[in-house]
Design a protein around this motif. Structure first.
Motif, PDB file in Angstrom:
ATOM      1  N   LEU A   1       0.843  -1.197   0.000  1.00 15.67           N
ATOM      2  CA  LEU A   1       0.000   0.000   0.000  1.00 15.67           C
ATOM      3  C   LEU A   1       0.874   1.241   0.000  1.00 15.67           C
ATOM      4  CD1 LEU A   1      -2.462  -1.152   2.798  1.00 15.67           C
ATOM      5  CD2 LEU A   1      -2.871  -1.210   0.339  1.00 15.67           C
ATOM      6  N   GLU A   2       0.324   2.326  -0.489  1.00 21.00           N
ATOM      7  CA  GLU A   2       1.027   3.601  -0.442  1.00 21.00           C
ATOM      8  C   GLU A   2       0.065   4.672   0.015  1.00 21.00           C
ATOM      9  OE1 GLU A   2       3.613   4.988  -3.524  1.00 21.00           O
ATOM     10  OE2 GLU A   2       3.815   2.958  -4.312  1.00 21.00           O
ATOM     11  N   CYS A   3       0.609   5.629   0.715  1.00 18.43           N
ATOM     12  CA  CYS A   3      -0.180   6.788   1.126  1.00 18.43           C
ATOM     13  C   CYS A   3      -0.193   7.759  -0.046  1.00 18.43           C
ATOM     14  CB  CYS A   3       0.464   7.445   2.344  1.00 18.43           C
ATOM     15  SG  CYS A   3      -0.682   7.754   3.663  1.00 18.43           S
ATOM     16  N   SER A   4      -1.314   8.440  -0.223  1.00 20.60           N
ATOM     17  CA  SER A   4      -1.374   9.435  -1.296  1.00 20.60           C
ATOM     18  C   SER A   4      -0.432  10.574  -0.958  1.00 20.60           C
ATOM     19  CB  SER A   4      -2.799   9.949  -1.470  1.00 20.60           C
ATOM     20  OG  SER A   4      -3.158  10.761  -0.378  1.00 20.60           O
ATOM     21  N   GLY A   5      -0.004  11.302  -1.957  1.00 19.07           N
ATOM     22  CA  GLY A   5       0.933  12.396  -1.750  1.00 19.07           C
ATOM     23  C   GLY A   5       0.369  13.563  -0.966  1.00 19.07           C
ATOM     24  N   GLU A   6      -0.976  13.673  -0.892  1.00 16.38           N
ATOM     25  CA  GLU A   6      -1.553  14.834  -0.224  1.00 16.38           C
ATOM     26  C   GLU A   6      -1.604  14.706   1.288  1.00 16.38           C
ATOM     27  OE1 GLU A   6      -6.325  14.333  -0.549  1.00 16.38           O
ATOM     28  OE2 GLU A   6      -5.238  14.628  -2.432  1.00 16.38           O
ATOM     29  N   LYS A   7      -1.620  13.489   1.832  1.00 15.22           N
ATOM     30  CA  LYS A   7      -1.652  13.281   3.278  1.00 15.22           C
ATOM     31  C   LYS A   7      -0.458  12.423   3.675  1.00 15.22           C
ATOM     32  CE  LYS A   7      -5.454  15.480   4.105  1.00 15.22           C
ATOM     33  NZ  LYS A   7      -5.443  16.741   4.765  1.00 15.22           N
ATOM     34  N   PRO A   8       0.195  12.752   4.781  1.00 14.42           N
ATOM     35  CA  PRO A   8       1.355  11.975   5.219  1.00 14.42           C
ATOM     36  C   PRO A   8       0.930  10.611   5.778  1.00 14.42           C
ATOM     37  CG  PRO A   8       0.826  13.655   6.825  1.00 14.42           C
ATOM     38  CD  PRO A   8      -0.089  13.878   5.658  1.00 14.42           C
ATOM     39  N   PRO A   9       1.847   9.652   5.840  1.00 14.16           N
ATOM     40  CA  PRO A   9       1.486   8.311   6.307  1.00 14.16           C
ATOM     41  C   PRO A   9       1.106   8.244   7.784  1.00 14.16           C
ATOM     42  CG  PRO A   9       3.842   8.464   5.893  1.00 14.16           C
ATOM     43  CD  PRO A   9       3.225   9.743   5.401  1.00 14.16           C
ATOM     44  N   ASP A  10       1.416   9.282   8.548  1.00 11.92           N
ATOM     45  CA  ASP A  10       1.024   9.266   9.967  1.00 11.92           C
ATOM     46  C   ASP A  10      -0.305   9.974  10.207  1.00 11.92           C
ATOM     47  OD1 ASP A  10       1.975  11.880   9.523  1.00 11.92           O
ATOM     48  OD2 ASP A  10       2.703  12.063  11.578  1.00 11.92           O
ATOM     49  N   PHE A  11      -1.019  10.328   9.148  1.00 10.50           N
ATOM     50  CA  PHE A  11      -2.341  10.950   9.242  1.00 10.50           C
ATOM     51  C   PHE A  11      -3.300   9.884   9.774  1.00 10.50           C
ATOM     52  CE2 PHE A  11      -6.252  12.479   6.843  1.00 10.50           C
ATOM     53  CZ  PHE A  11      -6.450  13.606   7.616  1.00 10.50           C
ATOM     54  N   LEU A  12      -3.946  10.137  10.893  1.00 10.10           N
ATOM     55  CA  LEU A  12      -4.753   9.128  11.564  1.00 10.10           C
ATOM     56  C   LEU A  12      -5.747   8.427  10.649  1.00 10.10           C
ATOM     57  CD1 LEU A  12      -5.603   7.501  14.014  1.00 10.10           C
ATOM     58  CD2 LEU A  12      -6.935   9.490  14.790  1.00 10.10           C
ATOM     59  N   PRO A  13      -6.511   9.121   9.804  1.00  8.45           N
ATOM     60  CA  PRO A  13      -7.412   8.380   8.912  1.00  8.45           C
ATOM     61  C   PRO A  13      -6.672   7.384   8.008  1.00  8.45           C
ATOM     62  CG  PRO A  13      -8.112  10.646   9.038  1.00  8.45           C
ATOM     63  CD  PRO A  13      -6.770  10.565   9.743  1.00  8.45           C
ATOM     64  N   ALA A  14      -5.460   7.727   7.557  1.00  4.92           N
ATOM     65  CA  ALA A  14      -4.679   6.798   6.732  1.00  4.92           C
ATOM     66  C   ALA A  14      -4.258   5.579   7.543  1.00  4.92           C
ATOM     67  CB  ALA A  14      -3.460   7.505   6.146  1.00  4.92           C
ATOM     68  N   VAL A  15      -3.840   5.794   8.782  1.00  3.85           N
ATOM     69  CA  VAL A  15      -3.433   4.682   9.651  1.00  3.85           C
ATOM     70  C   VAL A  15      -4.638   3.793   9.957  1.00  3.85           C
ATOM     71  CG1 VAL A  15      -2.492   4.075  11.922  1.00  3.85           C
ATOM     72  CG2 VAL A  15      -1.461   5.938  10.604  1.00  3.85           C
ATOM     73  N   LEU A  16      -5.799   4.394  10.194  1.00  2.00           N
ATOM     74  CA  LEU A  16      -7.011   3.610  10.442  1.00  2.00           C
ATOM     75  C   LEU A  16      -7.396   2.787   9.210  1.00  2.00           C
ATOM     76  CD1 LEU A  16      -9.045   6.279  12.409  1.00  2.00           C
ATOM     77  CD2 LEU A  16      -8.258   4.077  13.323  1.00  2.00           C
ATOM     78  N   GLU A  17      -7.310   3.379   8.043  1.00  2.93           N
ATOM     79  CA  GLU A  17      -7.634   2.643   6.826  1.00  2.93           C
ATOM     80  C   GLU A  17      -6.632   1.514   6.607  1.00  2.93           C
ATOM     81  OE1 GLU A  17      -8.479   3.228   2.093  1.00  2.93           O
ATOM     82  OE2 GLU A  17      -8.619   4.966   3.405  1.00  2.93           O
ATOM     83  N   PHE A  18      -5.356   1.785   6.824  1.00  2.00           N
ATOM     84  CA  PHE A  18      -4.324   0.745   6.732  1.00  2.00           C
ATOM     85  C   PHE A  18      -4.671  -0.424   7.661  1.00  2.00           C
ATOM     86  CE2 PHE A  18      -0.611  -1.023   8.906  1.00  2.00           C
ATOM     87  CZ  PHE A  18       0.060  -1.609   7.849  1.00  2.00           C
ATOM     88  N   THR A  19      -5.029  -0.105   8.897  1.00  2.00           N
ATOM     89  CA  THR A  19      -5.359  -1.136   9.882  1.00  2.00           C
ATOM     90  C   THR A  19      -6.582  -1.924   9.451  1.00  2.00           C
ATOM     91  OG1 THR A  19      -4.384   0.226  11.620  1.00  2.00           O
ATOM     92  CG2 THR A  19      -5.844  -1.548  12.321  1.00  2.00           C
TER      93      THR A  19
END
Length: 157
Positions: free
Chosen positions: A96-114
């Motif tokens: 998986l990759e985080c989009s360029g607009e939000k950093p990988p430590d952005f809570l919604p991204a971490v929740l989606e990853f989980t």
């Protein structure tokens, strides 16, 4: 999909900037994640412009309620490299990759990853940050606090 995975995905959606797509998903979020009903009921009853303005006041105005998890430990941007790399590496390890607009430590991204991977390690590593954010949202008196209540209750350990 396990119940916690549904909760994490729903919480990720609730913690992103509200838009028309979010409003359209509210009935599904309400049914899929009963733990979030207080928030989804509030969001359903609140006009989108008001909901969006409130989101900005809560999360974008100051770092005291940041959704960037590394800011809770490493306030200085120069020291956040390692935590950001750790999150990015976890994403890459699962293809998986985080989009360029939000950093990988952005809570919604971490929740989606989980929710997608079932890996709770990033959330458990940031449990203190999640608890601090939950307390600050509660003190601020925002319905977003109920989303963090549900997330903190679901995070192992």
């Amino acid at each position: 999909m396990p119940t916690d995975a549904v909760l994490y995905q729903a919480a990720a959606l609730c913690l992103t900037h509200p838009d028309d797509d979010f409003v359209a998903r509210l009935p599904l979020l309400r049914e899929a994640a009963p733990q979030l009903r207080e928030f989804t009921d509030h969001a359903t009853a609140t006009p989108l412009p008001e909901l969006a303005a409130h989101y900005v006041r809560v999360f974008d105005a100051e770092d005291r309620r940041s959704l960037r998890l590394s800011r809770w430990y490493e306030g200085d941007a120069r020291r956040r490299g390692r935590p950001l790399t750790r999150c990015a590496d976890a994403f890459k390890a699962h293809g998986l990759e985080c989009s360029g607009e939000k950093p990988p430590d952005f809570l919604p991204a971490v929740l989606e990853f989980t929710s997608r991977t079932g890996e709770t390690e990033l959330l458990t590593e940031h449990r203190d940050a999640l608890e601090q954010l939950r307390r600050r949202l509660t003190e601020f008196g925002t319905p977003y606090a109920t989303v963090l209540d549900a997330v903190c209750a679901a995070v192992p350990g």
